[in-house]
Design a protein around this motif. Structure first.
Motif, short mmCIF file in Angstrom:
data_model
loop_
_atom_site.label_atom_id
_atom_site.label_comp_id
_atom_site.label_asym_id
_atom_site.label_seq_id
_atom_site.Cartn_x
_atom_site.Cartn_y
_atom_site.Cartn_z
N ALA A 32 29.90 46.96 37.23
CA ALA A 32 29.02 47.10 36.06
C ALA A 32 29.77 47.62 34.84
N SER A 33 30.82 48.41 35.06
CA SER A 33 31.51 49.01 33.91
C SER A 33 32.38 48.02 33.15
N PHE A 34 32.68 46.85 33.74
CA PHE A 34 33.52 45.90 32.98
C PHE A 34 32.94 44.48 32.94
N ARG A 35 31.76 44.27 33.56
CA ARG A 35 31.24 42.89 33.63
C ARG A 35 30.88 42.34 32.26
N ASP A 36 30.56 43.22 31.26
CA ASP A 36 30.15 42.71 29.95
C ASP A 36 31.32 42.61 28.96
N GLY A 37 32.51 43.06 29.36
CA GLY A 37 33.63 43.08 28.43
C GLY A 37 34.54 41.87 28.59
N PRO A 38 35.55 41.75 27.71
CA PRO A 38 36.49 40.63 27.81
C PRO A 38 37.35 40.71 29.08
N VAL A 39 37.74 39.53 29.61
CA VAL A 39 38.55 39.46 30.82
C VAL A 39 39.77 38.61 30.50
N SER A 40 40.92 39.03 31.01
CA SER A 40 42.12 38.23 30.76
C SER A 40 42.82 37.96 32.10
N PRO A 41 43.11 36.73 32.51
CA PRO A 41 42.71 35.48 31.83
C PRO A 41 41.21 35.25 31.95
N PRO A 42 40.62 34.54 30.94
CA PRO A 42 39.16 34.39 30.90
C PRO A 42 38.60 33.66 32.12
N ASN A 43 39.43 32.82 32.77
CA ASN A 43 38.91 32.06 33.91
C ASN A 43 39.19 32.74 35.26
N ALA A 44 39.56 34.02 35.23
CA ALA A 44 39.88 34.72 36.49
C ALA A 44 38.65 34.73 37.41
N ASP A 45 38.89 34.65 38.71
CA ASP A 45 37.78 34.66 39.67
C ASP A 45 37.46 36.12 40.04
N LEU A 46 36.36 36.63 39.50
CA LEU A 46 36.02 38.04 39.72
C LEU A 46 34.87 38.20 40.72
N SER A 47 34.62 37.12 41.50
CA SER A 47 33.45 37.18 42.39
C SER A 47 33.54 38.32 43.39
N ASN A 48 34.74 38.78 43.73
CA ASN A 48 34.87 39.90 44.66
C ASN A 48 34.74 41.25 43.97
N TYR A 49 34.70 41.25 42.61
CA TYR A 49 34.76 42.52 41.88
C TYR A 49 33.51 42.81 41.09
N ILE A 50 32.70 41.77 40.86
CA ILE A 50 31.49 41.97 40.08
C ILE A 50 30.31 41.47 40.90
N ASP A 51 29.24 42.25 40.91
CA ASP A 51 28.01 41.82 41.58
C ASP A 51 26.90 42.12 40.59
N PHE A 52 26.08 41.11 40.30
CA PHE A 52 25.05 41.32 39.29
C PHE A 52 23.77 41.91 39.86
N LYS A 53 23.78 42.16 41.19
CA LYS A 53 22.57 42.70 41.79
C LYS A 53 22.56 44.22 41.59
N ASP A 54 21.53 44.77 40.92
CA ASP A 54 21.45 46.21 40.65
C ASP A 54 21.51 47.00 41.97
N GLY A 55 22.33 48.01 42.01
CA GLY A 55 22.39 48.89 43.17
C GLY A 55 23.20 48.32 44.32
N SER A 56 24.13 47.38 44.00
CA SER A 56 24.93 46.78 45.09
C SER A 56 25.97 47.77 45.61
N GLY A 57 26.20 48.85 44.86
CA GLY A 57 27.09 49.90 45.37
C GLY A 57 28.48 49.84 44.79
N ALA A 58 29.02 50.99 44.36
CA ALA A 58 30.40 51.08 43.85
C ALA A 58 30.90 52.46 44.22
#
Ligand code: HEC
Ligand code: HEC
Length: 407
Positions: free
Chosen positions: A275-301
């Protein structure tokens, strides 16, 4: 340690005054001895003429006249000085000690502010990530690596506002974060014990500085409410319906998308993956972040995944859950039904550093909205006391609970 040091400072002032007095007395004593020895020498060989018992002394008139008066008046003056001086000194003593403590605190704060300052100003650049005066900011590009240590992407991780950190964490808990950092986030370990560059005294100085920049509880509450209105698209000052589940969701993610206060008010920064970086810029923009970002609230960190049945599995009632959000967790102290606190869950409604109640960052309405929202994250019916909760019928026919309908 902070409590002990002022007495050392005070003692050293007393010591230096004492040393000066001692030196004066010593000089006087030496002079007295020298003068005595010299006048004694003159007498050698002339004992008969100068024998003290043969020297004519003052007459009774002189002894009992002005000479006696002078001796008695001098004694009276000295007596008055010591009689008044001691109580006067004693009266002034508490103020002197307070002054020493205040001066000591001020020194700590000013040293802490130098440590907090940007690198260019000789500090450790807390300000570079957390913003000047700790109002919240963004860390410089942070590298995500895979489990095998491969580069995945550089992300912009929000750094929470810390001008409210002592409203939600105790000094001890803040000290832990400073000494050991937040592993797995851009927040480095600063204390020697955590492998960082700062001594425990410098950590105390930083905490003293943080103490000096904290918002008041009412300022923080006003700020959270304004951030909430912005997120909900309401006019400034407009009424907020805290029973609305949409408000609970907004609180859960407060300030993360807009960057307000570095998202410090949100639950998601600790309870939702990425949640702390999902809304910010990512470099490279096409990086696969599926293991690092979960859009489900309360998924745990850094904080637990908020799983199904929070009420009554962990918290028997909604009020028990609200109370937990209000005071947070404490290291080694049990919470809820079977939780063991680590001190990392902040107390959002009550400042743990003061004896007063409800002087935290969140109003009761916000706590309730957050509690209702997160206890139904997994599709559970909201607990009693929330909109759409299971209600006990006024005249129970069967003795079972009946759903009162969805939100
Ligand atoms: C490289 C950027 C960076 C620097 C430099 C940095 N921090 Fe942090 N800090 C962070 C981030 C990011 C977090 C939040 C980590 C997380 O997501 O859990 C954080 C968390 C914290 C927290 C806990 C706040 C909370 O409510 O969770 C405190 C307190 C803190 N930092 C103080 C400091 C101090 C004091 C310094 C300077 C000595 C400092 N930080 C330097 C990035 C930084
Ligand atoms: C700074 C990080 C942080 C923030 C912000 C935070 N939490 Fe937590 N939370 C934790 C941690 C860590 C735990 C685990 C308990 C512990 O370690 O003491 C926890 C535990 C919990 C639990 C207990 C879960 C269980 O099953 O035992 C609930 C409920 C909870 N948090 C809700 C919230 C809500 C709601 C918010 C926002 C209003 C929030 N938290 C904000 C870190 C955080």
């Amino acid at each position: 340690m902070i409590a002990l040091l002022p007495s050392v400072v005070a003692a050293s002032t007393v010591k230096s005054v004492g040393a000066v007095v001692a030196v004066v007395v010593l000089i006087g004593f030496v002079a007295y001895v020298v003068v005595n020895i010299r006048s004694g020498r003159e007498e050698i060989g002339s004992e008969i003429e100068l024998a003290p018992n043969r020297k004519p002394y003052y007459s009774d008139e002189v002894l009992e006249g002005p000479r006696l008066t002078r001796a008695l008046s001098t004694g009276l003056v000295l007596l008055a000085i010591s009689a008044l001086g001691v109580p006067l000194y004693w009266l002034n003593e508490p103020a002197r000690q307070d002054g020493a403590v205040a001066q000591f605190d001020a020194t700590f704060v000013s040293r802490g502010s130098k440590l907090f300052a940007p690198t260019a100003e000789g500090g450790y650049n807390c300000a570079g990530c957390h913003g000047p005066e700790g109002t919240g900011g963004v860390a410089p590009p942070y590298t995500l690596t895979s489990a095998e240590g491969q580069f995945v992407a550089a992300v912009s991780w929000k750094a929470p506002a810390i001008n409210t950190v002592l409203l939600r964490f105790s000094e001890e808990e803040v000290r832990d974060v400073l000494v050991y950092g937040r592993p797995g986030s851009p927040m480095p370990a600063w204390g020697e014990a955590g492998g960082g560059p700062l001594t425990s005294q410098q950590i105390d100085e930083l905490i003293a500085y943080l103490g000096s920049i904290q918002l008041s509880s009412s300022e923080a509450k006003a700020q959270t409410e304004e951030a909430l209105r912005i997120r909900l698209g309401l006019e400034p000052g407009a009424f907020i319906d805290y029973t609305d589940p949409a408000v609970g969701k907004a609180i859960f993610n407060l300030g993360l998308a807009t960057g307000t206060a570095g998202g410090s008010y949100s639950c998601a920064r600790c309870h939702t993956k990425g949640a702390s970086f999902r809304d910010g810029p990512v470099s490279p923009p096409n990086a696969d972040l599926s293991n690092y970002i979960d859009f489900k609230d309360g998924s745990g960190a850094n904080g637990f995944a908020l799983t199904s049945g929070l009420v009554p599995r962990q918290f028997l009632t909604l009020d028990a859950l609200i109370q937990f959000l209000r005071i947070g967790s404490e290291y080694g102290v049990l919470y809820g039904q079977r939780g063991v606190g680590s001190g990392r869950m902040p107390g959002l409604g009550d400042n743990p550093n003061t004896p007063e109640a409800a002087d935290g960052m969140f109003s009761d309405g916000m706590l309730r909205a957050a509690a209702c929202y997160e206890s139904s994250l997994e599709g559970d019916a909201p607990p009693l006391g929330c909109k759409g909760s299971l209600a006990i019928p006024s005249a129970p026919q069967s003795g079972t609970l009946t759903p009162a309908g969805g939100p």
